[in-house]
Scaffold this motif. Structure first.
Motif: not given
Lengths: 382, 140
Positions: B81-89, B120-129
């Protein structure tokens, strides 16, 4: 019934040496390692021929790096073993050098740690178990999460935690072998670049290269080689553990350290309050507080008070990381655990100069490594 | 048409929901005959007791839990992911603790103890989200 190190014949640290830990440079690992080993041999007053077995602690150098370095001391034909145990590589190499001498199979053994920064992938990535977000979580985030949890659990501010870095940078400034030799104010520590969570760069250990070497010997070896027994420091316990499944809500970092340290102290017949010197794995500031508590030096949540009161300073109740710790002494990986043994030895000998903690007679070295594994050794003046 | 899941071994849309951005998700875990529940799921063997094979059965976790700790990452070497992003435990059902990414920018009152859930959240990837799992604060 299994034996402890204390049940076997006594083993002593008789020689210590370093190549300063530093930013990555064009210095070869051979130069780094040879300097540390030669210094350790000179410190012990023995020749390379006296060393019967070598354990090379390295996490990043690549297959079979040991003999290409050690042969330049004279190709002795003796055993060479490479040990990788993540951050605990050096501590593990030290443990096995001690075991070989204590067992009677050798009179004199070398533990040398050497590393240069390199990209390396954890073996676990090949285990074939997909993870939710492992790619996004590197060690500094693991410890930023720990910091966040600790601050919330004990009502502690990040400034209180950052004071660990002020102390350790101050100690490093007195250590010619340290990677970082500059004293820092709390302001400087807090205003550095933010890495993850509340952790700034000066609260995290640097990436660097270096070497550290320790020679261990039996009483027979000391006598036969004319080593000065008054400078020999006994290794009174060696414990190695790995992570288990802990009850829900119990963080593995503290529990693994708690268990390993308790076993080592029991084997050595020591109480936490008797420790004069502790060199522990402070890759990130919060760890020092976490582990001091897990070791039983004080109750959970109380270490910030000890820190503020100067109790963990050189000259305080117990000098924690008088070398500067991983934060300032540095963490080149292979050398780190071995360098800790060297620092504790120097302190117990009363030869630590500006960093001397007066009256130091008992020391504990603590290291953890990804896996997770934990190694604790105690050293004591006879 | 349903967007593909990035890691279908780990999660699925909650029952009655399609695989699309914003859908609630639940997590695929394994439960051992000894009682130990583990996430991510694997069939090599139980970490607590070593049993394997049919002693490890699929167990679905609700995806809801309690925040244990969080950290906003400011420096990240990889492209995503592109910073800044938040990690949770997060502590989930059966005391299972896992770490994941927060769906949104962290709210100012993000602190240990609050309730979160999985979406669920969309994330970019090769060939589409693709759809990946994120944790989100449960709005009061």
């Amino acid at each position: 019934m299994a034996k402890t190190l204390a049940d076997l014949r006594p083993v002593y640290v008789v020689g210590i040496g370093w190549h300063r830990y530093q930013e990555m440079s064009s210095t070869t690992y051979v130069t780094l390692g040879l300097q540390a080993v030669r210094q350790a041999l000179a410190d012990a007053g023995i020749a390379w021929e006296a060393v019967e077995s070598s354990y090379v602690g390295t996490a990043l150098l690549g297959m079979a790096c040991g003999r290409p370095m050690l042969r330049h001391l004279g190709a002795s034909g003796n055993s060479i073993v490479h040990i990788e145990n993540a951050s605990a590589s050096g501590s593990t190499a030290f443990r096995h050098a001690c075991i070989e001498v204590a067992s009677g199979m050798s009179d004199v053994a070398l533990a040398v740690g050497v590393d240069k920064p390199a990209k390396i992938e954890r073996g676990e990535r090949q285990a074939g178990i997909p993870q939710l977000a492992a790619d996004a979580i590197v060690p500094f985030t693991h410890f930023a999460l720990l910091t966040n949890g600790y601050m919330n659990a004990h009502g502690v501010a990040i400034e209180d935690i950052a004071r660990v870095a002020v102390k350790n940078h101050g100690n490093g400034a007195k250590n010619p072998n340290a990677h970082r030799q500059r004293a820092r104010t709390l302001d400087e520590v807090m205003s550095g670049r933010r890495v993850s969570g509340d952790l700034t760069t000066l609260q995290c250990c640097p990436v660097g290269e270096g070497a550290a070497a320790v020679v261990v010997a039996s009483e027979d070896g000391i006598r036969r080689l004319g080593i000065d027994p008054s400078r020999a420091v006994r290794v009174t316990s060696s414990v190695a553990r790995s992570e288990r499944v802990y009850p829900p809500g119990t963080g593995f970092d503290a529990e693994l350290t708690r268990e390993t340290t308790a076993m080592a102290l029991e084997q050595a017949g020591l109480k936490p309050s008797q420790l004069d010197i502790v060199e522990l794995h402070d890759a990130f500031t919060v760890e020092e507080l976490h582990y001091v508590e897990a070791m039983g030096i004080c109750k959970p949540g109380q270490s910030v008070h000890l820190l503020k009161d100067g109790a963990l300073d050189i000259g305080g109740q117990v000098a924690v990381n008088p070398s500067g710790g991983l934060i300032a002494m540095g963490h080149p990986i292979g050398p780190t655990g071995i360098g800790q043994i060297g620092e504790i030895t120097m302190q117990i000998r009363g030869e630590a100069g500006e960093r001397q903690h007066k009256g130091a007679r008992t020391g504990l070295a603590h290291m953890v490594g990804v896996g997770a594994v934990c190694y604790v050794h105690t050293l004591q003046a006879d | 048409m349903a967007t593909p899941l990035k890691k279908p071994q780990l999660y699925r849309p909650a029952e009655g929901h399609d695989a699309k951005a914003g859908s609630p998700a639940c997590l695929n875990a394994v439960k051992c005959a000894c009682g130990h529940v583990a996430f991510p799921p694997q069939h090599y063997g139980c970490e607590r007791c070593g049993r394997s094979g049919s002693d490890l059965q699929e167990e679905v976790l609700s995806g809801q839990g309690r925040l244990l700790a969080s950290s906003t990452v400011h420096m990240h070497a990889a492209a995503y992911p592109v910073a800044p992003f938040t990690v949770v435990e997060v502590e989930l059902d059966h005391g299972v603790v896992t770490r994941g990414l927060l769906a949104e920018n962290p709210p100012s009152d993000l602190k240990p103890g609050i309730r979160v859930h999985s979406i669920l959240q969309a994330e970019p990837a090769e060939g589409g989200d693709v759809l990946d799992l994120r944790f989100a604060v449960i709005a009061n």
